[in-house]
Each structure stands twice: as C-alpha cells, then as structure tokens.
Scaffold this active site. Sequence first.
Site, PDB file in Angstrom:
ATOM      1  N   ASP A   1       0.915  -1.174  -0.002  1.00 41.81           N
ATOM      2  CA  ASP A   1      -0.096   0.097  -0.086  1.00 41.81           C
ATOM      3  C   ASP A   1       0.844   1.436  -0.033  1.00 41.81           C
ATOM      4  OD1 ASP A   1      -2.671   1.350   0.475  1.00 41.81           O
ATOM      5  OD2 ASP A   1      -1.725   1.929   2.358  1.00 41.81           O
TER       6      ASP A   1
ATOM      7  N   GLU B   1       1.135  -0.546  -5.083  1.00 38.98           N
ATOM      8  CA  GLU B   1       0.364   0.431  -5.469  1.00 38.98           C
ATOM      9  C   GLU B   1       1.087   1.759  -5.556  1.00 38.98           C
ATOM     10  OE1 GLU B   1      -3.490   3.023  -3.533  1.00 38.98           O
ATOM     11  OE2 GLU B   1      -1.761   2.601  -2.335  1.00 38.98           O
TER      12      GLU B   1
END
Length: 752
Positions: free
Chosen positions: A429, A482
């Site tokens: 993330d 990401e």
Amino acid sequence: MKEKPAPQPDAQPGKTAARSDAALLSSDETARLMQARHGDPFACLGMHEIDGRIVVRALLPTALVVEVVDLRGRRVAALQRLPHSDVFAATLPRRRQRFPYRLRVQWQDGNGGPGISSEIEDAYRFGPQLTDLDVWLLAEGTHHRPYEWLGAHPVVVDGIAGTRFAVWAPNARRVSVVGGFNNWDGRRHMMRLRRECGVWEIFLPHVGDGDLYKYEVLGCDGIIRVKADPFAFRAEVRPQTASVVQRLLPGVAIDDERRRANALDAPISIYEVHLGSWQRKADGNWLSYRELAERLISYVIEQGFTHIELMPIQEHPFDGSWGYQPTGPYAPTSRFGTPEDFRAFTTAARAAGIGVILDWVPAHFPTDHHGLARFDGSHLYEHADPREGFHQDWNTLIYNYGRGEVRNYLTSNALYWIERFGIDGLRVDAVASMLYRDYSRKEGEWVPNRFGGRENLEAIDFLRRMNHLVGTQRPEAITLAEESTAFPQVSRPPSADLQSGGLGFHFKWNMGWMNDVLSYMAKEPVHRRYHHDQIRFSLVYAFTENFVLPLSHDEVVHGKGSLLAKMPGDDWQKFANLRLLYGFMWGHPGKKLLFMGCEFAPWQEWNADESLPWHLTEHAPHAGMQRLVRDLNLVLRSHPALYEQDVAPEGFGWISHDDADHSVLVFERRARDGQRIVVVCNFTPVVREHWRIGVPVAGTWHELINTDSVVYWGSGVGNPPRASEPLPWQGQAQSLTLTLPPLATLMLVCRD
C-alpha cells in the site's frame, strides 16, 4: 499453578529474621526493585553465588511466606522479607553450588491475611534464551526472521513449559512483561537486557497459549508506557488491546504450482475483498475466517477469479481504517477468529487453486498509545523529525527505514505471512508516499535526502531489499505495488548489489489507466470523440511495467459513487457502459483486479459497515453483470492470447485506434503459439451495421464475448460466425464485416 494447603510459617509475616550479609541488598537497590526502576533485575533476583555462598532472592508482591524447595518439594530454606519491601532473600545453609529449585509461596488473601499456598517456578533461575548467533544478527540488522525469536514463544526450558518473551527496546530503562499471570504488576517480571542488540528477554514458566500480556516500558524519558507486543501473533478483539500468547504456526512449504499460478504469463484475475462487509450473518455480525472459507472461496471459484486480495487483515484498533492503520502487523485480526482459523482460510483457498494476496502496509503506522509510537521513550520505529516521521494525510507515523532493525521488522513481516500462512503475494500500500520525501508536503515541510533530492533513498533501499528477500526466499510469491507516480522500473529487478536498478516488484497497479478509463467512461458518448486519446493512451506505456488494471475499493468510496453510478445515460445505458468497460478491461493487456460487489453493479457506493447488497442479484440487470464478469474470467483463463503476453509488447497489436469520430477501437491479443483474439469496442450507443474491421488471420471468426448479449441484459445485437474475406483492411490482409452492438465490447476468435 498448583494449589496446596497453607503451611505453618516459620516466622511471623513481615518480620525480618537473622540472615547472612550475602543476601542483603542496599536500601537503594531494594527501593529500585520495588519501584520497578531497576535496569538489571537478574543481577539481584534469582539464585547467585556470592563469596562462596548460595543466595536466593525473589520479588513477590502480596506474598506472606516464601520458601525455597527442591524439585521434589522438599524445603531447603525460608526466605526472609527485606525491610520495607516485598523482596525476600536468604543465604542457603550447606549449599555451595547452584541447583534447580522452586518457590513455595503463601499468598495474602483479599483481606491481607494468610491465603492459598502454591509452588511456582522462579523466572529468575533461567538463563538467557537468545542464541549468540541471533543476538549477532539482530544487532547487525540482518536477521531475516526475527519473528522466530522476538515476541512471545511457548517453549520448554529445562523440562519446564512456559513462554519466552523478547522485545527490542534499546533505550528503555526497564521493561517488564505484565499480564493476568502476575496481576499486571510490572515489578513481578522485569526482563533481562541483551545490550549487544538492545533486546529485553525473559522466560516465564507456566505462561502459555491464550494468556494475555503486554510490555510495561520505563522509557528513556522517565515515562512508563504499557505496550502491545510488536511481534504479537495474536491480539484481543478491539477495543481491548492486549497481546495474546500464540504458538508460531508451522511453516508452509514452497509450492511450485502456486509459483506457476502467480507468474507473469499466468491468467490472473483478482477479487478484492473487505472481509467485514463482503457478507454478514443475519444478525449483522461478521463471518468467521472458517465461514468465509466456505462461502467466499466457493463464490470466487464460481465467478472464475484466480486470486482473492484481502484488504488488510493485520490487527488494527479502528474499524473505519479498513485495516490500513495496523497496530499488530504479525497478528491476523481477531475480529474473525484465531491465527489457526485464518490459516484454515488460506489453506482452503490454496487447495481450491485460489491464490490469496494480502494488502500490506509498511508505509506508516498509527499513533495509538499501545502501539509502536515512542516505544521505548524514544522515536524508535519512527523518525524524530515530524518532517520525516509524520504522515500529514493520515495523521500517522512513518517508519524510519534507515534503521536496520526497522527494516528487519518489516521484511521479516513480509516473509512471515508467506511462510506461515501460505500467502501468495503482498500488495504493498501507498508506495508513492514512501518513495518521495515531499509526498503531500509543501515547500519547507520536508527534508531533502543526502544529495539534496526528494527521493527517499532509505525507503527505496528497503523496498529493494524486501522484494529481493521475498524473491529469493519464497520464489512462488509475488509483490504488487500501489504506486501512482512515474517512478521508473517499479516492476523491474534491482541490481545485484541492490544499490540501483528497479524496485523489484513483480507487478504495479496501473493507476493511470484507471483514472483515464473512468474519466472517459463518465463522459456522455456524444462527447467521447473529443477525448479519444484518453481511452487509448494507456497503450503508449502499457509494457513499461508489469501492470495490474485496478478497479479497487478506492474508486467506490468517499462520495465517489459506485462504478455503475459513474456511467452516463439512463439505466440501460449505465449498465451497457459498465459492461463495455469490463469487456475493454479484460481485453486490455494487464492482470485484472475488481473490487467486491462491482461484479454485480450496486447502485450505491461501498459501505464497510454492512454487507454487500446481495439481493440485487435477483434482478436481471445485476445478474447479467455478474454473469458477464464470470464469463470474462472463464474466457480469460481458457485463452492464452488474453494473458500469456500481458507484459510483453508482442502480445498486443493495434488494428484501428484512430477512429475518434465513431469512438471505435479494434486491437488484437496474441499468444505465443499464434492464437489471436480480436477485441472491438464501440463506445457509442449507435448500432453500426456493415462495419468492416481488419483481422490478422483467415478463417471463420466467432464471438467469444458480446457484452450486449441478452443474457447480460443487453439488446441482443450480435454476429453469427463469419468467414474472413481476402480484402486488406486496416493494415491486415483479411477483413470481416460485422454489426457492432451499441455500447459494447466484442471478443472474436478464429476457430478454423
């Protein structure tokens, strides 16, 4: 702990009997023990040889009488209370060598009088538990698996069952294990400091699986903090915050079958899931990991997805963070069950041929008092300077990647989920926030790197090392970034010395594709001709990275509306546009990711506090969308042309990309064996009769997918099998004449 009838005391409680000077402690040292401010309790407590005599001391609050007994329960000596304290001590008569012993203790009852008696093992009679090699590697910052030694580990030492505790807190003045087993009293089990590596350790007999505990830390700033274990494998259900003693699960063997299923040339279609809201029980409570193993995995198989991606399931205190602010990175959240239950979920998925990817959050951590913040009174895990250590977007703290121990904490965590739960991959993330020191900061709010630049060199080094470690230690697993910037070579390998080259991820989320395609699809079809570049631009850079095409939870929250709600037009056109988008997405190079619920097109955006609106699947438009996604997955998995060369330019070719006036795209996907699939997208609601397209090979072409089919709630405009004509068109030697359905994607395959 074994209860026995109370013995008759040798002396009145609280009175001091004569004792050898060898057993004495200074009043200052006794006071520091009583105040839990002693930095080296093992130097005082337990059994010691002093001037040729054997001395035993014990700190036992609420004890009235304490005796030393041998392992057969025979009394050796009575310990006497040192003045104004709960420290008991004695020089043992006729003893010249150390020996195994226990303590027989008569405890106070609730009124301060004599209560029960029990025999206990003295934690201070056991030696250091960490091996010299582990101490060395921890100190050096090169221990690949510190989770095997730090934290709480049920073990047997000298035939005694208990738990080994170890925690890194190099700047603390004192650290104690506290729990129900010692009345949460920080004086009872003060730990030993291994100064070489800054780790405090202790073995506590009789403590075992399921016991609650924390660390009471007297920080270098003089403040006492009670902290959850950074390496806890299990935690209490929120809002409680204690760690739970949990046995380390056995390792999962390297699996070549999963390695093939996760490869760059494998069909990968990912179903992103928030476990707390995918589906709930009738009373609104969560499903357990084992219940999810039955329901979710069977649904994923039915829908044809190859992988499940779980939004963070690491322990976190606040439901509304969706797991992106973890306080227990090593603990599967107890909301849905135990670590064994989560292991049962991943085992069931692997047995069914479904991969499991975890959202992983090494970019930041929350400021909760029981967590990592100022763990030992210093900025241990985070940067001291808020320009480096405070994340303004999320009010969280940023890991100090420049510290070897912090890097090890995170890289070990990556291996832990793969090795102990059989996780197939980690979706990392907020990588962009890690890569740049000025991320989401104004001028003057960030600190340049040592070369004066904006890149976070320490974070880059950490990511390379983490990816290298996963790639070399667990070659079947993948990592996915990401990452929303143009940072180069995110999914390319680093150099041999990890000092340059790529970051080493296997895949990168294509955020540019997501933004462009959603922006384009939100426009009224009559205006799309003016934005034709937006829908085709992703193919300019499609092979610069190994991309995943994400339509994730981020696109259906915070007032953005559902995917269906973003589409223009009346209800029929909204559904047709979304079906067209999915057809384009599954035809486009790149692995696929779709957030839960989007497969049946809810009208409302996602609400994490309730179940998905499954009742919608009883209605034809939503059931049709669900069937389309299933069929797209089945076609994807059965046709190598759609996945085998996802990350190679040889797997794609334009046939027609410049027809902006009609908003039509035509392209082909290619397999290594020569199989071709032609994808035709009509981004307008106009039925186009007698529409000629070029095709790469001669033969009879069949519709694999027509998103306008009536079974998907489309209008039913389509084409029977059509033979190609030797008429050159759009740069191809052969061509077909088709009827293009409105707002639809066609996938065509030649079967001759």
